[in-house]
Design an enzyme around this catalytic site. Structure first.
Site, PDB file in Angstrom:
ATOM      1  N   ASP A  38       0.431  -1.360   0.269  1.00 54.00           N
ATOM      2  CA  ASP A  38       0.536  -0.371  -0.129  1.00 54.00           C
ATOM      3  C   ASP A  38       0.737   1.259   0.145  1.00 54.00           C
ATOM      4  O   ASP A  38       1.749   0.961   0.782  1.00 54.00           O
ATOM      5  CB  ASP A  38      -1.082  -0.121   1.520  1.00 54.00           C
ATOM      6  CG  ASP A  38      -2.248   0.754   1.303  1.00 54.00           C
ATOM      7  OD1 ASP A  38      -3.083   0.451   0.783  1.00 54.00           O
ATOM      8  OD2 ASP A  38      -1.218   2.165   1.358  1.00 54.00           O
ATOM      9  N   HIS A 107     -10.339  -4.312  -4.061  1.00 56.75           N
ATOM     10  CA  HIS A 107      -9.015  -5.264  -2.676  1.00 56.75           C
ATOM     11  C   HIS A 107      -9.193  -5.031  -1.850  1.00 56.75           C
ATOM     12  O   HIS A 107      -9.717  -5.070  -0.940  1.00 56.75           O
ATOM     13  CB  HIS A 107      -7.804  -3.739  -3.282  1.00 56.75           C
ATOM     14  CG  HIS A 107      -7.754  -2.429  -2.517  1.00 56.75           C
ATOM     15  ND1 HIS A 107      -9.020  -1.644  -3.425  1.00 56.75           N
ATOM     16  CD2 HIS A 107      -8.123  -2.014  -1.429  1.00 56.75           C
ATOM     17  CE1 HIS A 107      -9.370  -1.351  -2.376  1.00 56.75           C
ATOM     18  NE2 HIS A 107      -9.226  -0.390  -1.775  1.00 56.75           N
TER      19      HIS A 107
HETATM   20  P1  DGP Z   1      -9.340   1.845   0.170  1.00 60.43           P
HETATM   21  O1  DGP Z   1      -9.689   3.096   1.245  1.00 60.43           O
HETATM   22  O2  DGP Z   1      -9.786   0.829   0.749  1.00 60.43           O
HETATM   23  O3  DGP Z   1      -9.858   1.821  -0.947  1.00 60.43           O
HETATM   24  O4  DGP Z   1      -8.205   2.009  -0.388  1.00 60.43           O
HETATM   25  C1  DGP Z   1      -7.208   2.062  -0.223  1.00 60.43           C
HETATM   26  C2  DGP Z   1      -5.622   2.027  -0.937  1.00 60.43           C
HETATM   27  O5  DGP Z   1      -4.857   1.833  -1.682  1.00 60.43           O
HETATM   28  C3  DGP Z   1      -5.129   2.829   0.253  1.00 60.43           C
HETATM   29  O6  DGP Z   1      -4.532   2.445   1.265  1.00 60.43           O
HETATM   30  C4  DGP Z   1      -3.731   3.572  -0.263  1.00 60.43           C
HETATM   31  C5  DGP Z   1      -3.735   2.638  -1.922  1.00 60.43           C
HETATM   32  N1  DGP Z   1      -2.933   3.440  -2.563  1.00 60.43           N
HETATM   33  C6  DGP Z   1      -3.996   4.725  -3.378  1.00 60.43           C
HETATM   34  N2  DGP Z   1      -3.365   4.326  -4.421  1.00 60.43           N
HETATM   35  C7  DGP Z   1      -2.385   4.191  -4.930  1.00 60.43           C
HETATM   36  C8  DGP Z   1      -1.365   3.436  -5.557  1.00 60.43           C
HETATM   37  O7  DGP Z   1      -0.783   4.217  -6.306  1.00 60.43           O
HETATM   38  N3  DGP Z   1      -0.142   2.522  -5.265  1.00 60.43           N
HETATM   39  C9  DGP Z   1      -0.388   1.235  -3.815  1.00 60.43           C
HETATM   40  N4  DGP Z   1       0.501   1.091  -3.758  1.00 60.43           N
HETATM   41  N5  DGP Z   1      -1.582   1.869  -3.491  1.00 60.43           N
HETATM   42  C10 DGP Z   1      -2.475   3.408  -3.665  1.00 60.43           C
END
Ligand code: DGP
Length: 143
Positions: A38, A107
């Site tokens: 994340d 996810h």
């Molecule tokens: P949710 O709130 O369940 O939709 O979680 C989204 C998660 O995705 C949040 O914890 C941050 C992560 N996230 C957002 N953008 C990116 C990205 O570009 N790359 C990665 N690795 N994680 C991301």
């Protein structure tokens, strides 16, 4: 049964990561799922497990699809690889805005260690218990 072909959405960041168009720290991959760190971890270990095909939310997974089982199996392997299978971890899915979902590509979060979310929940419960005790102490014994 897996009823879907790999399908991407052009404006989805996770689809771009899956296609290698955006960087991510990948930790696991199989034919149906991929897992990466994340970008805003709330714990020492915070991994996102995603289907390779674009499915916006958990609500969009077909009833006869084995995808959620496969995500669970991926989580088992990742937890083992990171050495937290026995010590413990949390696996959760936010669904839609009210459920805290920000990225609309299904996810599962695998978190382990000092999870900030759990810390704040425990801190809030602890504060509420202390507050009630303080109030009843100030009011004195019931007559
Ligand atoms: P949710 O709130 O369940 O939709 O979680 C989204 C998660 O995705 C949040 O914890 C941050 C992560 N996230 C957002 N953008 C990116 C990205 O570009 N790359 C990665 N690795 N994680 C991301």
């Amino acid at each position: 049964m897996n009823n879907h072909m790999t399908d991407y959405s052009s404006d989805c960041i996770f689809c771009k990561i899956i296609q290698g168009k955006l960087p991510a720290r990948k930790v696991y991959e199989d034919d149906l799922t991929m897992a990466f760190w994340d970008a805003n971890p709330t714990s020492p270990i915070h991994i996102l497990i995603v289907p390779k095909t674009h499915i916006p939310t958990l609500n969009d997974v077909a009833q006869d699809d084995t995808l959620m089982c496969r995500i669970g199996q991926a989580a088992q392997k990742i937890a083992k690889d990171f050495g937290v299978a026995e010590s413990g971890y949390r696996l959760f899915i936010n669904v839609n805005r009210g459920g805290g979902q920000v990225v609309f590509h299904l996810h599962a979060h695998l978190v382990a260690g000092n999870d900030v979310g759990t810390f704040f929940i425990k801190a809030a419960i602890g504060t509420a218990i202390l507050w009630r005790k303080l109030v009843s102490f100030v009011k004195g014994p019931k007559r």
